[in-house]
Write a protein that holds these residues in place. Structure first.
Motif, PDB file in Angstrom:
ATOM      1  N   CYS A  69      -4.045 -12.398   8.617  1.00 32.83           N
ATOM      2  CA  CYS A  69      -4.243 -11.594   9.820  1.00 32.83           C
ATOM      3  C   CYS A  69      -2.903 -11.185  10.436  1.00 32.83           C
ATOM      4  CB  CYS A  69      -5.093 -12.353  10.827  1.00 32.83           C
ATOM      5  SG  CYS A  69      -6.792 -12.543  10.254  1.00 32.83           S
ATOM      6  N   CYS A 116      -3.690 -16.586  11.102  1.00 30.22           N
ATOM      7  CA  CYS A 116      -3.355 -16.960   9.732  1.00 30.22           C
ATOM      8  C   CYS A 116      -2.422 -15.901   9.141  1.00 30.22           C
ATOM      9  CB  CYS A 116      -4.630 -17.086   8.910  1.00 30.22           C
ATOM     10  SG  CYS A 116      -5.524 -15.539   8.698  1.00 30.22           S
ATOM     11  N   CYS A 140      -7.433 -19.234  13.931  1.00 36.86           N
ATOM     12  CA  CYS A 140      -6.886 -17.879  13.908  1.00 36.86           C
ATOM     13  C   CYS A 140      -7.565 -17.040  14.995  1.00 36.86           C
ATOM     14  CB  CYS A 140      -7.117 -17.261  12.536  1.00 36.86           C
ATOM     15  SG  CYS A 140      -6.633 -15.532  12.439  1.00 36.86           S
ATOM     16  N   CYS A 161      -9.742 -14.148  12.796  1.00 37.85           N
ATOM     17  CA  CYS A 161     -10.823 -14.455  11.860  1.00 37.85           C
ATOM     18  C   CYS A 161     -11.376 -15.866  12.037  1.00 37.85           C
ATOM     19  CB  CYS A 161     -10.370 -14.213  10.426  1.00 37.85           C
ATOM     20  SG  CYS A 161      -9.181 -15.414   9.828  1.00 37.85           S
ATOM     21  N   VAL A 190     -10.388 -18.706  11.252  1.00 36.06           N
ATOM     22  CA  VAL A 190     -10.145 -19.726  10.230  1.00 36.06           C
ATOM     23  C   VAL A 190      -9.309 -20.849  10.845  1.00 36.06           C
ATOM     24  CG1 VAL A 190      -7.984 -18.781   9.264  1.00 36.06           C
ATOM     25  CG2 VAL A 190      -9.531 -20.095   7.824  1.00 36.06           C
TER      26      VAL A 190
HETATM   27 ZN   LIG Z   1      -7.011 -14.887  10.310  1.00 36.99          ZN
END
Ligand SMILES: [Zn+2]
Length: 79
Positions: A60, A57, A31, A34, A36
């Protein structure tokens, strides 16, 4: 040239600075916001200057969309 508001010419495509992203983020493996990696980010958040898409993601992507819809409002904590 007509006078425009500061945010009047925003487009749907947000350009990310590649220097600010990790390789995984540039590759769409993480992502862009963030970091991830799982679940794999599938929502296009924007693009790099070279045209590669940058993914985020679902969470987000939702934040980005909400931020877009409420541009100018500082109420990021609302949910
Ligand atoms: Zn994210």
């Amino acid at each position: 040239m007509p006078r425009l508001g500061a945010a009047a010419d925003t487009t749907d495509i947000y350009t990310f600075e590649p220097e600010l992203l990790s390789t995984a983020q540039c590759m769409g493996d993480a992502c862009a916001i963030c970091h991830v990696r799982w679940p794999r980010p599938r929502h296009a958040l924007g693009a790099l200057p070279d045209g590669s898409e940058v993914y985020g993601c679902a969470e987000c992507a939702g934040i980005a969309a909400a931020h877009d819809a409420h541009a100018g409002e500082p109420e990021l904590a609302a949910r």
